[in-house]
Scaffold this active site. Structure first.
Site, PDB file in Angstrom:
ATOM      1  N   TYR A 145       0.874  -1.322   0.022  1.00 16.67           N
ATOM      2  CA  TYR A 145      -0.053  -0.124   0.038  1.00 16.67           C
ATOM      3  C   TYR A 145       0.678   1.167  -0.137  1.00 16.67           C
ATOM      4  O   TYR A 145       1.590   1.365   0.840  1.00 16.67           O
ATOM      5  CB  TYR A 145      -0.976  -0.020   1.356  1.00 16.67           C
ATOM      6  N   ASP A 230      -1.564  -6.219   9.493  1.00 19.10           N
ATOM      7  CA  ASP A 230      -2.610  -5.499   9.025  1.00 19.10           C
ATOM      8  C   ASP A 230      -3.881  -6.283   8.435  1.00 19.10           C
ATOM      9  O   ASP A 230      -3.544  -6.505   7.438  1.00 19.10           O
ATOM     10  CB  ASP A 230      -2.111  -4.305   8.338  1.00 19.10           C
ATOM     11  N   ILE A 232      -7.028  -5.269   7.846  1.00 12.35           N
ATOM     12  CA  ILE A 232      -7.974  -4.356   7.758  1.00 12.35           C
ATOM     13  C   ILE A 232      -9.161  -5.023   6.726  1.00 12.35           C
ATOM     14  O   ILE A 232     -10.384  -4.545   6.883  1.00 12.35           O
ATOM     15  CB  ILE A 232      -7.377  -2.821   7.380  1.00 12.35           C
ATOM     16  N   LYS A 272     -12.964  -0.924   5.964  1.00 12.24           N
ATOM     17  CA  LYS A 272     -13.120  -1.418   4.677  1.00 12.24           C
ATOM     18  C   LYS A 272     -14.423  -2.241   5.040  1.00 12.24           C
ATOM     19  O   LYS A 272     -15.334  -2.584   3.872  1.00 12.24           O
ATOM     20  CB  LYS A 272     -11.986  -2.185   4.498  1.00 12.24           C
TER      21      LYS A 272
END
Length: 454
Positions: A145, A230, A232, A272
């Site tokens: 990202y 992570d 998410i 998300k």
């Protein structure tokens, strides 16, 4: 006399990445089906707008939650007053239950190991402050990202060393890639403090296998370093294989009660899965008591409002709603991804096989005039300024191979996605194929592109 700090005066924020520049161009000329049908379509934003109606229906049926009432009694004064940085106990309880629900209740989480933060951006940075300092490094598998260059490095001055993954094995994390990255960090005289992964991956859109997680755990154990996972996008897994959390991998290996657990840290957010990035709800889950204590103190710099915590604790405590929402949301994501895949394949463009996320990792190498990052940047510029699509080039994600792009599909209507696919089809079919593009577009002298930073 210098009037600003080094942070304010230097250009290390990462905002000059093509990932962010594409957003800037979109904001100057945003697509609208009626008011601006030839504008730029935003396909570089990983937002989930497909299930707002489900949340809005719950809010309509539960007006007391918005009115800050319980059993007809106002909670306004209680919520308006100062709340400490530990967060509302009821909210933390519903959050850990929701996280367990997403993972099929194969793992359990405890509220006292949870730290609330203003989004996952704050959570990741807070963990950097807790685990590393200037001159230390974290290893990140590529592609990753683009915002991590800002989130992890800008204020903490911690370095990122890439773990280079290859399309030849679907960008999986290998033992060799881990060792090469670690050796590169040591060569740069950086102390490696840990590895940060996104699982499911942003931008690959796929969840990690148990073998990959085992490689990471074994590597971290041997090097005595941390793992930040992570997760998410954990609730966006809409196809097989099922999502496997790093916590589940510990259990599968029967090492959940060993020393490595104290170096495992999870980041999560409701941005998300529930599509609520504006609510700024993030969290750190750590088995390390010292990390939890330090991160809790740091969280005072980015708290979640009591009003938001109360509203979402009421929503997430409704297990019928959360179960139905997650099932329907996954169906909608899968359907929308299939629409994107079909449209791209109709234009002769393929994607990496994926099972999660709000985007696809798209192979456009055959559209490059040559296999270089300069050619990739030229293709990105043409897609942005002529085709009118803001997509994220692989170079902004530190991909080691030119020609890959991230394309988002969940932040627009079906009609807008169809328009975007029509544009891509026309572009791919046009007589101006990549091999016949004027070489002048590769130079910085093109007036059409001169406003975009080289």
């Amino acid at each position: 006399m210098k009037m600003l700090s080094s942070k304010a005066s230097c250009d290390s924020h990462g905002q000059d990445s093509s990932y962010f520049l594409g957003w800037q161009e979109y904001e100057k000329n945003p697509f609208h089906p009626f008011n601006n049908p030839f504008g730029i379509i935003q396909m570089g934003l990983a937002e989930n707008q497909l299930s707002f109606d489900l949340i809005e229906y719950w809010l309509e049926k539960n007006p007391e939650s918005i009115e800050l009432k319980r059993n007809g009694e106002s909670l306004f004064r209680e919520l308006a007053l100062f709340q400490d940085y530990h967060g509302l106990p009821a909210f933390k309880k519903t959050l850990v239950e929701f996280m367990a629900e997403i993972r099929g209740n194969k793992v359990k989480f405890e509220p006292n190991k949870l730290v609330l933060t203003a989004g996952s951006t704050s959570a990741n940075e807070t963990l950097m402050f807790c685990l590393a300092q200037r001159g230390d490094a974290f290893l990140l598998p590529t592609p990753y990202y683009p915002g991590f260059d800002r989130d992890l490095k800008w204020r903490t001055e911690v370095e990122i060393v890439p773990i280079h993954c290859s399309s030849s094995d679907e960008f999986k994390i290998t033992k060799a890639a881990l060792e090469n990255a670690y050796a590169q960090a040591r060569k740069l005289k950086l102390k490696v403090k840990g590895i940060l992964i996104t699982n499911p991956s942003n931008p690959l859109g796929k969840s990690m296998t148990l073998d990959e997680l085992n490689h990471l755990i074994n590597f971290a154990t041997s090097k005595q370093i941390h793992i930040i996972s992570d997760e998410i996008y954990s609730g966006t897994v809409f196809d097989s294989p099922d999502f496997i959390s790093i916590t589940q991998a510990l259990i599968e290996n029967q090492i959940e009660n060993t020393e490595i657990r104290n170096r495992i840290h999870i980041v999560y957010s409701l941005s998300k899965d529930l599509g609520l990035p504006g609510f700024r709800v993030g969290m750190i889950y750590s088995y390390n008591e010292a990390v939890v204590a330090a991160a809790t103190k740091m969280s005072s710099f980015g708290l979640i409002s009591s009003q938001t915590q109360y509203l979402l604790s009421e929503m997430l405590s409704d297990k019928t709603f959360t179960g139905n929402y997650m099932e329907e949301n996954r169906k909608r994501l899968k359907k929308r991804k299939e629409m994107l895949i079909w449209g791209l394949e109709n234009a002769g463009i393929k994607c990496l096989k994926s099972n999660a996320g709000l985007f696809c990792w798209v192979d456009m190498r055959h559209l490059l005039i040559n296999q270089t990052f300069k050619a990739e940047k030229q293709l990105w510029k043409e897609m942005l300024c002529e085709v009118g699509l803001n997509i994220s080039p692989g170079s902004s994600c530190h991909c080691s191979e030119p020609g890959w792009f991230r394309i988002c599909f969940a932040n627009m209507s079906e009609e807008t996605l169809c328009v975007a696919m029509g544009r891509i089809k026309k572009f791919a079919d046009s007589n101006r194929h990549r091999n016949s593009v004027s070489s002048s577009l590769l130079t910085s002298g093109s007036n059409y592109f001169e406003h975009i930073i080289e």
